[in-house]
Design a protein around this motif. Structure first.
Motif, PDB file in Angstrom:
ATOM      1  N   LYS A  22       0.835  -1.201   0.000  1.00 48.89           N
ATOM      2  CA  LYS A  22       0.000   0.000   0.000  1.00 48.89           C
ATOM      3  C   LYS A  22       0.869   1.250   0.000  1.00 48.89           C
ATOM      4  N   SER A  23       1.721   1.373   0.994  1.00 39.35           N
ATOM      5  CA  SER A  23       2.687   2.471   1.101  1.00 39.35           C
ATOM      6  C   SER A  23       3.585   2.166   2.288  1.00 39.35           C
TER       7      SER A  23
ATOM      8  N   MET B  77       0.202  -5.315   9.904  1.00 38.69           N
ATOM      9  CA  MET B  77       1.261  -4.348   9.623  1.00 38.69           C
ATOM     10  C   MET B  77       1.709  -4.356   8.161  1.00 38.69           C
ATOM     11  N   PRO B  78       2.016  -5.525   7.579  1.00 35.66           N
ATOM     12  CA  PRO B  78       2.491  -5.528   6.185  1.00 35.66           C
ATOM     13  C   PRO B  78       1.476  -4.983   5.179  1.00 35.66           C
ATOM     14  N   LYS B  79       0.214  -4.939   5.564  1.00 35.55           N
ATOM     15  CA  LYS B  79      -0.820  -4.421   4.666  1.00 35.55           C
ATOM     16  C   LYS B  79      -0.868  -2.887   4.665  1.00 35.55           C
ATOM     17  N   GLY B  80      -0.087  -2.270   5.567  1.00 30.67           N
ATOM     18  CA  GLY B  80      -0.099  -0.811   5.667  1.00 30.67           C
ATOM     19  C   GLY B  80      -1.349  -0.294   6.342  1.00 30.67           C
ATOM     20  N   VAL B  81      -1.808  -1.012   7.385  1.00 29.54           N
ATOM     21  CA  VAL B  81      -3.041  -0.637   8.082  1.00 29.54           C
ATOM     22  C   VAL B  81      -2.923   0.723   8.768  1.00 29.54           C
TER      23      VAL B  81
ATOM     24  N   PHE C 204      -4.746   8.963  16.063  1.00 28.85           N
ATOM     25  CA  PHE C 204      -4.615   7.619  16.635  1.00 28.85           C
ATOM     26  C   PHE C 204      -5.816   6.758  16.258  1.00 28.85           C
ATOM     27  N   ILE C 205      -5.536   5.573  15.681  1.00 26.94           N
ATOM     28  CA  ILE C 205      -6.621   4.689  15.229  1.00 26.94           C
ATOM     29  C   ILE C 205      -6.794   3.465  16.125  1.00 26.94           C
ATOM     30  N   GLY C 206      -6.034   3.395  17.219  1.00 23.03           N
ATOM     31  CA  GLY C 206      -6.178   2.281  18.156  1.00 23.03           C
ATOM     32  C   GLY C 206      -5.132   1.213  17.957  1.00 23.03           C
ATOM     33  N   ASN C 207      -5.425   0.024  18.476  1.00 22.19           N
ATOM     34  CA  ASN C 207      -4.503  -1.101  18.400  1.00 22.19           C
ATOM     35  C   ASN C 207      -4.467  -1.704  16.995  1.00 22.19           C
ATOM     36  N   VAL C 208      -3.294  -2.203  16.611  1.00 23.59           N
ATOM     37  CA  VAL C 208      -3.151  -2.947  15.357  1.00 23.59           C
ATOM     38  C   VAL C 208      -2.420  -4.251  15.658  1.00 23.59           C
TER      39      VAL C 208
END
Length: 333
Positions: free
Chosen positions: A134-135, A214-218, A205-209
């Protein structure tokens, strides 16, 4: 603008470091200071017909701090090593930014105690760009602080957000906290308290990931402690290398696969370039009062050139000033 480079830091020093410095100097029109053995540096430049933009300066020393030395020895036993002298050039205003592929621990100590922290920063931390389809996203901390407190993670979030916006041109970057689940009730005490502070910080801030996202660029920025971050980084690097080896083996397995590989050669090259860490250059040590870039220990000339590019952008875009301003909204030291 002048960039000071530790010419003897890294696995491929000094030749690849000096080549990269020459490439960067001419491409980005910046002056360079190299620290290290002057005779060796001069010979490398002469033997390889290297040129530099403006006035090249060399700060002579024969001492080098290795990956095996105690990082704190940069302050005493190795106070005149190539890395220490580079930090002194930065701290005393003779250079605008610092680049080294040397010992991570020594860079953290030198950045913290020679270049000094930004006022109010608990601990500086390493932030590295990780490739994704994604980026690129920024992982922080990548290993500077094995043990962290919640307020440190909150500061990491602020500093990383500023860096992504200023240097990587990511408007209102999203920030996630690496955790074992996305629910805000997940995780240990560190993660639970950090979640609250990050949620109140002046960031998106979007919360927990979760690590699998991670590799998807969340998120544009992923925040964690240095122990967890270093494990995550090395797992990502190892997985990428292994996948490319498996893919190469499959493509060479038989005649039909070799034909397919020839057809897809351009696409595979672009994919490999996307995942190439040398394209990003290095990791900024955020929280220090001057721009400090830690290049990968195995950096080649291209990686050093890109690390200098990072240092130039870091310096020009007032990252440190913005970090200082934004941290004042999080709390006092």
């Amino acid at each position: 603008m002048r960039i000071v480079i530790d010419a003897f830091g890294g696995d491929n020093a000094p030749i690849e470091i000096i080549k990269g410095a020459s490439m960067a100097s001419n491409e980005y029109k910046v002056e360079i200071t190299l620290t290290g053995d002057e005779k060796v540096i001069d010979k490398c430049i002469l033997d390889n017909s290297l040129t530099f933009y403006g006035n090249l300066e060399i700060v002579h020393t024969t001492d080098v701090i290795s990956m095996h030395d105690d990082p704190t020895s940069i302050l005493k036993a190795h106070k005149d090593c190539s890395m220490a002298l580079a930090f002194k050039e930065l701290a005393e205003g003779r250079a605008d930014a610092f680049v080294s592929a040397g010992s991570t621990g020594a860079i953290v100590v030198g950045g913290t105690l020679i270049a000094k922290r930004i006022k109010g920063v608990k601990r500086p931390a390493l932030a590295g760009l990780i490739p994704s389809p994604k980026s690129n996203y920024l992982l922080m901390d990548m290993g500077a602080n094995a043990e962290c407190r919640p307020e440190m993670l909150a500061q990491f979030g602020v500093m990383a957000s500023v860096y992504m916006e200023k240097v990587e041109n990511r408007k209102n970057p999203t920030v996630g906290l690496l955790n074992i689940g996305t629910e805000k009730t997940k995780g240990d005490e560190l993660r639970l308290e950090a979640y609250k502070l990050l949620n109140e910080a002046p960031i998106n801030f979007i919360g927990n990931v979760e690590s699998r996202e991670m590799p998807k660029g969340v998120a544009d920025v992923v925040i964690t402690d240095g122990f967890t971050g270093n494990i995550a980084l090395k797992l990502i690097e190892g997985t990428s290398i292994t996948l490319f080896k498996l893919l190469k083996g499959a493509m060479l397995k038989n005649f039909t696969n070799k034909i397919a590989a020839l057809i897809l050669k351009k696409d595979f090259f672009e994919l490999k370039k996307l995942m190439d860490s040398s394209e990003t250059g290095g990791a900024p040590l955020l929280g220090v009062s001057k721009p400090v870039i830690k290049a990968h220990g195995s950096s080649d000339a291209k990686a050093i050139k890109n690390a200098v590019r990072q240092a130039v952008s870091f310096t020009k875009r007032q990252v440190i000033e913005t970090i200082t301003e934004n941290l004042s909204k999080v709390g006092k030291e």
